[in-house]
Design a protein around this motif. Structure first.
Motif, PDB file in Angstrom:
ATOM      1  N   TRP A 218     -20.158 -40.680 -27.371  1.00 38.31           N
ATOM      2  CA  TRP A 218     -20.095 -42.144 -27.361  1.00 38.31           C
ATOM      3  C   TRP A 218     -20.357 -42.710 -28.753  1.00 38.31           C
ATOM      4  O   TRP A 218     -21.169 -42.195 -29.512  1.00 38.31           O
ATOM      5  N   PRO A 224     -17.673 -49.765 -21.647  1.00 40.35           N
ATOM      6  CA  PRO A 224     -18.429 -49.034 -20.611  1.00 40.35           C
ATOM      7  C   PRO A 224     -17.524 -48.304 -19.620  1.00 40.35           C
ATOM      8  O   PRO A 224     -17.901 -47.260 -19.095  1.00 40.35           O
ATOM      9  N   ARG A 225     -16.303 -48.824 -19.367  1.00 36.89           N
ATOM     10  CA  ARG A 225     -15.438 -48.190 -18.373  1.00 36.89           C
ATOM     11  C   ARG A 225     -14.942 -46.823 -18.829  1.00 36.89           C
ATOM     12  O   ARG A 225     -14.451 -46.020 -18.021  1.00 36.89           O
ATOM     13  N   ILE A 227     -16.828 -44.484 -20.177  1.00 37.56           N
ATOM     14  CA  ILE A 227     -17.907 -43.484 -20.161  1.00 37.56           C
ATOM     15  C   ILE A 227     -17.714 -42.537 -18.969  1.00 37.56           C
ATOM     16  O   ILE A 227     -17.495 -42.982 -17.836  1.00 37.56           O
ATOM     17  N   TRP A 229     -19.514 -40.574 -16.604  1.00 37.91           N
ATOM     18  CA  TRP A 229     -20.917 -40.533 -16.206  1.00 37.91           C
ATOM     19  C   TRP A 229     -21.351 -39.144 -15.750  1.00 37.91           C
ATOM     20  O   TRP A 229     -22.465 -38.712 -16.062  1.00 37.91           O
ATOM     21  N   LYS A 230     -20.493 -38.428 -15.039  1.00 44.79           N
ATOM     22  CA  LYS A 230     -20.886 -37.086 -14.580  1.00 44.79           C
ATOM     23  C   LYS A 230     -21.074 -36.147 -15.762  1.00 44.79           C
ATOM     24  O   LYS A 230     -22.054 -35.396 -15.828  1.00 44.79           O
ATOM     25  N   SER A 232     -21.727 -37.013 -18.779  1.00 45.96           N
ATOM     26  CA  SER A 232     -22.884 -37.485 -19.536  1.00 45.96           C
ATOM     27  C   SER A 232     -24.182 -37.009 -18.906  1.00 45.96           C
ATOM     28  O   SER A 232     -25.138 -36.645 -19.613  1.00 45.96           O
ATOM     29  N   ALA A 233     -24.231 -36.987 -17.541  1.00 41.83           N
ATOM     30  CA  ALA A 233     -25.447 -36.528 -16.859  1.00 41.83           C
ATOM     31  C   ALA A 233     -25.684 -35.044 -17.115  1.00 41.83           C
ATOM     32  O   ALA A 233     -26.829 -34.604 -17.269  1.00 41.83           O
ATOM     33  N   LEU A 238     -24.387 -39.642 -23.670  1.00 36.23           N
ATOM     34  CA  LEU A 238     -23.207 -40.387 -23.262  1.00 36.23           C
ATOM     35  C   LEU A 238     -21.937 -39.732 -23.800  1.00 36.23           C
ATOM     36  O   LEU A 238     -21.817 -39.456 -24.998  1.00 36.23           O
TER      37      LEU A 238
END
Length: 317
Positions: A218, A224-225, A227, A229-230, A232-233, A238
């Motif tokens: 990132w 934000p759209r 990113i 998320w999975k 990143s986790a 990010l």
């Protein structure tokens, strides 16, 4: 306009030169003006009071000191005038910018060696910049306001100084007979680039694309759209998705395909598309009414040719 400002403009209209002149322009005694500053007027009043007191009380040491100070003041006036005398404005050139963006105006000045010239000021309208000559030459840059696309003729340049003692200000005017090009202001927002017309279509990074190209770290400014998320986790940092879409080799930026859009907005949209095509390293062709097509090509020279043609289009009738 206030009375003082109006009087000042009228007096400036009487000063030389009264019309644009070709460069180089040399400053001589006939076009150098000098007046006392507020500090100079105070010193003159002080010396006059000192002289009256010395004569009244027949105080010879005070009178001698007064005469020495008067001589130093007169010498400073001469030196102030000599700071400008013999200066030669060799060139004034500006870099094309979009309308509404201040244009960097470069002023190159030369003079015969042997005299130190520092603390000069060059101004144009409300913009001012310092100028000092090193090895008989110097350059300064001013910010010239721009409003409309097309050719811009600069107003008069003012070169001034109050050195060495600040008791008087000398100034002179230079009015270069030249024009600078102002590009049209690009449209903000609007539709994306049209599809390319070349045969060898290839995928290019594009935020509005639908096909995933790769993942990356990132960066500030990413939406934000985008990113992931999975991912990143899993990495505890990010991660952002980069998209792509097919894009033809050659774009055609055609005036006639913009429909009933306002005349100036067509120019602004095409200017934005030219900049976007350059940023994406695409070859593009610009088609304007009653003119041969420009391109296809890319690069700084091609961009300048396209934006110049847009800037010089006649206004809507």
């Amino acid at each position: 306009m206030s009375m003082s400002a109006g009087l000042r403009r009228r007096m400036e209209g009487w000063a030389r030169p009264r019309r644009p002149e070709t460069l180089p322009a040399r400053l001589d005694r006939r076009r150098i003006y000098i007046l006392p500053t507020g500090f100079g007027a105070f010193v003159a009043a002080l010396l006059l009071t000192m002289a009256v007191g010395a004569l009244n009380y027949n105080n010879n040491p005070a009178l001698l000191l007064c005469l020495l100070l008067v001589g130093a003041s007169l010498a400073s006036l001469l030196w102030t005038q000599l700071q400008l005398s013999g200066l030669e404005v060799r060139a004034v050139h500006g870099e094309p910018v979009a309308a509404g963006v201040p244009m960097p105006l470069h002023v190159h000045v030369e003079a015969a060696p042997g005299r130190e010239r520092r603390g000069l000021r060059v101004s144009i309208d409300d913009s001012e910049a310092p100028l000092s000559l090193h090895d008989a030459g110097g350059e300064t840059t001013l910010a010239l306001p721009t409003v409309r696309r097309g050719w811009l003729s600069p107003p008069r340049l003012r070169i001034s100084t109050s050195r060495p003692l600040g008791m008087a200000r000398a100034w002179s005017w230079v009015w270069p007979q030249t024009r600078f090009l102002v590009y049209p202001a690009p449209e903000t927002g609007g539709p994306p680039l049209p599809e390319g017309g070349g045969d060898a279509a290839q995928a290019r990074l594009n935020p509005s694309g639908e096909d995933l190209h790769h993942l990356r770290d990132w960066r500030a400014g990413d939406a934000p759209r985008t990113i992931a998320w999975k991912a990143s986790a899993r990495r505890d940092a990010l991660i952002v998705r980069e998209f792509e879409r097919p894009q033809g080799d050659d774009l055609t930026l055609d005036w006639h395909r913009l429909g009933a859009l306002d005349h100036e907005w067509k120019i602004r949209r095409l200017a934005r598309w030219v900049d976007e095509a350059e940023r994406n390293a695409l070859r593009y062709r610009l088609q304007l009414p009653a003119q041969p097509a420009i391109g296809p090509d890319r690069g700084a020279a091609h961009r300048h040719a396209c934006l110049r043609a847009l800037a010089l289009l006649p206004e809507a009738g």
